[in-house]
Structure formats: structure tokens, C-alpha cells
Design an enzyme around this catalytic site. Structure first.
Site, PDB file in Angstrom:
ATOM      1  N   GLY A  72       0.839  -1.198   0.000  1.00  0.00           N
ATOM      2  CA  GLY A  72       0.000   0.000   0.000  1.00  0.00           C
ATOM      3  C   GLY A  72       0.871   1.243   0.000  1.00  0.00           C
ATOM      4  CD  GLN A 180      -7.047   0.425   7.842  1.00  0.00           C
ATOM      5  OE1 GLN A 180      -7.967  -0.290   8.254  1.00  0.00           O
ATOM      6  NE2 GLN A 180      -5.795   0.160   8.122  1.00  0.00           N
ATOM      7  CB  ALA A 201      -3.602  -8.212  -0.612  1.00  0.00           C
ATOM      8  CG  HIS A 202      -1.154  -6.275   4.733  1.00  0.00           C
ATOM      9  ND1 HIS A 202      -0.965  -5.880   6.037  1.00  0.00           N
ATOM     10  CD2 HIS A 202      -0.778  -5.234   3.967  1.00  0.00           C
ATOM     11  CE1 HIS A 202      -0.483  -4.635   6.039  1.00  0.00           C
ATOM     12  NE2 HIS A 202      -0.358  -4.230   4.795  1.00  0.00           N
ATOM     13  CB  CYS A 326       3.432   3.214  11.330  1.00  0.00           C
ATOM     14  SG  CYS A 326       2.241   2.400  10.293  1.00  0.00           S
TER      15      CYS A 326
HETATM   16  C1  LIG Z   1      -1.679  -0.068   6.126  1.00  0.00           C
HETATM   17  C2  LIG Z   1      -1.939   1.221   5.424  1.00  0.00           C
HETATM   18  C3  LIG Z   1      -1.056   1.721   4.454  1.00  0.00           C
HETATM   19  C4  LIG Z   1       0.246   1.047   4.117  1.00  0.00           C
HETATM   20  O1  LIG Z   1       0.055  -0.198   3.508  1.00  0.00           O
HETATM   21  P1  LIG Z   1       1.280  -1.262   3.523  1.00  0.00           P
HETATM   22  O2  LIG Z   1       0.808  -2.359   2.637  1.00  0.00           O
HETATM   23  O3  LIG Z   1       1.417  -1.682   4.942  1.00  0.00           O
HETATM   24  O4  LIG Z   1       2.471  -0.578   3.015  1.00  0.00           O
HETATM   25  C5  LIG Z   1      -1.380   2.900   3.817  1.00  0.00           C
HETATM   26  N1  LIG Z   1      -2.498   3.558   4.118  1.00  0.00           N
HETATM   27  C6  LIG Z   1      -3.365   3.119   5.046  1.00  0.00           C
HETATM   28  C7  LIG Z   1      -4.610   3.888   5.313  1.00  0.00           C
HETATM   29  C8  LIG Z   1      -3.113   1.939   5.741  1.00  0.00           C
HETATM   30  O5  LIG Z   1      -3.964   1.517   6.664  1.00  0.00           O
END
Ligand SMILES: *Cc1c(COP(=O)(O)O)cnc(C)c1O
Length: 395
Positions: A72, A180, A201-202, A326
Site C-alpha cells: 500500500g 482501510q 491485500a493484507h 507504525c
Molecule cells: C496499512 C496502510 C497503508 C500502508 O500499507 P502497507 O501495505 O502496509 O504498506 C497505507 N495507508 C493506510 C490507510 C493503511 O492503513
């Protein structure tokens, strides 16, 4: 109820068995490089095309406008930096908000250091961005607006369709970080006038290390990874095929069941929120009461440290988070809680519990039994609390 209760689905989810099952052959049997011309390669290419179609369908997009990324974060970087650099001749102004994920915020900071002007719009006490404020912030230099679909900390859902209508009318590009939102908020890139959209995806029961960026046909976004001709010459590097297959399956499952998913999670979420409000004094629900993700619960408990509560919960087998994953590990309060107007000392006492598909009512009831006692115990040790109660002050 298992031996531990996982309430941190906004940080990451488990991978659904159906998703893993579709991925497995692509590690051991169908491992061809999608760029190869032989039958191994062709099979891989076909699997990748299917994943792209499934992703596009979930967003009402064209499959040719879907580009797979490594996360993401990469999708956000590509969208914001890529659009800024490719459209620099038109202007150097970007509009975003103070509550974005760091993948967008830190990217905007980087662009500021490289000659771009960035407006960070404030949000109201619920974390909502006013679409009219977006309109008023647009100048003849504005090239991009980036507003997240739903917030990862407090779960607030933004008026994306209204913002999209404004950016379209003004001829400005619109990016939304929907990481999200996928599986909880229905997305239609055409109806919402979205030009760029990030996902991972996670966050919706798929594997880690795979994301996607939707780039509307005709939208200029400079390439970030140079090398081979993968992703129609726009993102180099051999594709992570098992993960791409997993993303495709996970997004198909997530998009098919949004109302069911929300109904199940909302019931648990409301039970948890009502239970906490009725058993814990000086508890404040962060985020909007209704315009929030079905799985999101975020509270501030006055007079205690979020980190201390988190550790006490962990000992009881309950996994939550304070601030965002984070920023855990630093003592800075969350930028999102500060943006909704909470003072530092209160923002420190925050707890985020994010629900997922496997959580049960039994688990929620266990949390409701344990949490008030833990808050009480921590407050008994808190000098601030004792001061306020007129009790003994420990220094
Ligand atoms: C988790 C998240 C990201 C980052 O995604 P990753 O796959 O962990 O790099 C970015 N934006 C939001 C809103 C997130 O919740």
C-alpha cells in the site's frame, strides 16, 4: 474463543484459507515468469490477468488501469509522487489532509522539500474533511488532491464522492488511499470520480507485500521503478505472482460481501463501544459515531498511558494497538488524535481495537470484563487521577 484475542485487524489481517489455497500452486507448480513465452509463462500470465480483472471489478474499473505494487505504501508513493512529477508543468500545489497515513504525509513532506507547495487541510472533531474546504483550497496551481477513503486509526469515512465531484469540476487529479476501506466501503471509481486509488491485500484477508494502484486511463503518473517492461511498462520487476493471485481472490471475496461483513462487525463493534461507555468513566470515543468503519473502535481513557494499557491487555491475551502500528514504539501521540483536537495528555491514553471476521461475541464480552478492571488499576497508580480525585499524590 481461542487462547488469544486478536483485535488489531487495521494493522494487518490473517490470510483467508480460500485465498491461501488459490496461491499455493503458484509457488510450487505454476511458477513460470508471466513474461516468458512458454506454457509455464502463459499460465502465469493468465492467472495474473484474472487477478487484475477481479481487482478491477471490485472497483468498477477497467482491468488495464490496475497496476500491482509491492505494498500500500508503494501505491501511495507512486500516486502522489508520480502525479506530482508528471504534472509539474501545470502547477506545483498539492492538497491533502492532516490525518493521512504516513505513506501519504511523508511523501508530501518529501515533495515540499523538492519545490512543491502542500496544503494540509484540517479536519473536524470527528476527523471528517469538509468537501467545501477542498474546493476553497484549490488554486490555479493545484494539480492533485489526496484524501483517504477511511482513516486507519479512528475509522472515519470521508465524503469521497463529494470531493471527487469537486476535483472533476475543477480539472484537478484526485487520489484516495483506500487501503482501510476495501471490503467495508463500496467503491466505484467512475461514480466517485477517483483518478488514482491505493489498496493493499493484507488489510482485507489477503497476503502481505502486495498492493495495487488504480490509474485512470489518460492520467499521467511518473514511473517509480525503472527496469523491465512489466505492468505495461509502468512498474518494473518480476511480478509477485502468488501474492497477486491472493490479492485477486481476497478482493473478490471482500467486494462480494460488504453488507454482510459490515453487519457482522457492526454488531460486535457497537456491543464493544456501548459496553465500554457504560463501564469505564472518563472514556471518550474517537472518530464519528456513524461515519466509521464497521470494525473500528478507538477510545481515549483519561489519566492513563495507552502503552501501559496495551501491555496489560496483552498479558490478558488481548491484542490491540495504541495510535497506529507504525508509530507504536515512539512516545509521540498520534497525529490523527492531535488533528481532531485532543490535547497531548489525552491523546496519549488512546486504545484502538479493530475487529475482524473471526472475532466472536464471547471475545467481546471477555474484553468488556477485563478492560474496566485494567483501566481502574492503572488509574489507581496514576498521580494525575489521584490528584483529580483529591486522593494521595504519588510522585
Ligand atoms: C496499512 C496502510 C497503508 C500502508 O500499507 P502497507 O501495505 O502496509 O504498506 C497505507 N495507508 C493506510 C490507510 C493503511 O492503513
Amino acid at each position: 474463543m481461542g487462547d488469544r484475542i486478536y483485535l488489531d485487524h487495521a494493522a494487518t489481517t490473517y490470510t483467508k484459507p480460500e485465498v491461501l489455497e488459490e496461491m499455493l500452486p503458484y509457488f510450487t507448480k505454476q511458477y513460470g515468469n508471466p513474461s516468458s513465452v512458454h506454457s509455464f509463462g502463459r499460465e502465469s500470465r493468465k492467472a495474473m490477468d484474472l487477478a487484475r480483472e477481479r481487482t478491477a471489478k471490485a472497483l468498477n474499473a477497467n482491468p488495464n488501469d490496475i497496476f500491482f505494487t509491492g505494498s500500500g505504501t508503494e501505491a501511495d508513493n507512486w500516486a502522489v509522487k508520480g502525479a506530482a512529477l508528471a504534472n509539474r508543468k501545470k502547477g506545483n500545489h498539492i492538497i491533502t489532509t492532516t490525518i493521512e497515513h504516513h505513506a501519504v504525509l511523508h511523501t508530501c513532506n518529501y515533495l515540499e522539500q523538492n519545490g512543491f507547495d502542500v496544503t494540509y487541510l484540517p479536519v473536524d472533531e470527528y476527523g471528517i474533511v469538509d468537501a467545501e474546504q477542498v474546493r476553497n483550497a484549490i488554486t490555479d496551481q493545484t494539480i492533485l488532491v489526496s484524501v483517504m477513503t477511511a482513516n486507519n486509526e479512528i475509522g472515519t469515512i470521508q465524503p469521497i464522492k463529494e470531493i471527487g465531484a469537486i476535483t472533476r469540476e475543477k480539472g484537478v487529479l484526485f487520489h484516495t488511499d483506500a487501503v482501510q476501506a476495501i471490503g467495508s466501503v463500496p467503491i466505484d471509481v467512475d461514480d466517485m470520480n477517483i483518478d488514482l486509488l491505493s489498496l493493499a491485500a493484507h488489510k482485507f484477508y489477503g497476503p502481505k507485500g502486495i498492493g495495487a494502484l488504480y490509474i485512470r486511463k489518460g492520467v499521467k503518473a511518473q514511473q517509480m521503478l525503472h527496469g523491465g517492461a512489466q505492468e505495461r511498462n509502468r512498474r518494473a520487476g518480476t511480478e509477485n505472482l502468488p501474492a497477486i493471485v491472493g490479492l485477486g481472490k481476497a478482493i473478490e471475496m471482500a467486494a462480494l460481501d460488504i453488507p454482510g461483513h459490515n453487519a457482522r462487525l457492526e454488531a460486535l463493534r457497537n456491543r464493544l463501544i456501548t459496553g465500554i461507555l457504560s463501564t469505564v468513566e472518563h472514556a471518550r470515543l474517537n472518530g464519528h459515531p456513524e461515519k466509521r468503519l464497521s470494525g473500528n473502535v478507538n477510545f481515549c481513557f483519561e489519566f492513563i498511558e495507552g502503552e501501559a494499557l496495551l501491555l496489560s491487555l496483552d498479558i490478558k491475551g488481548i491484542a490491540g494497538s495504541s495510535g497506529s502500528a507504525c508509530t507504536s514504539g515512539t512516545l509521540d501521540p498520534s497525529h490523527v488524535l492531535l488533528a481532531i483536537g485532543l490535547p497531548h495528555e489525552i491523546a496519549h491514553g488512546s486504545l484502538r481495537l479493530t475487529l475482524g471476521e473471526q472475532n466472536t461475541q464471547e471475545e467481546i464480552d471477555y474484553v468488556l470484563e477485563v478492560l474496566p478492571q485494567l483501566v481502574q488499576r492503572l488509574r489507581e497508580m496514576s498521580p494525575l487521577f489521584n490528584q483529580q480525585k483529591g486522593g494521595q499524590i504519588f510522585v
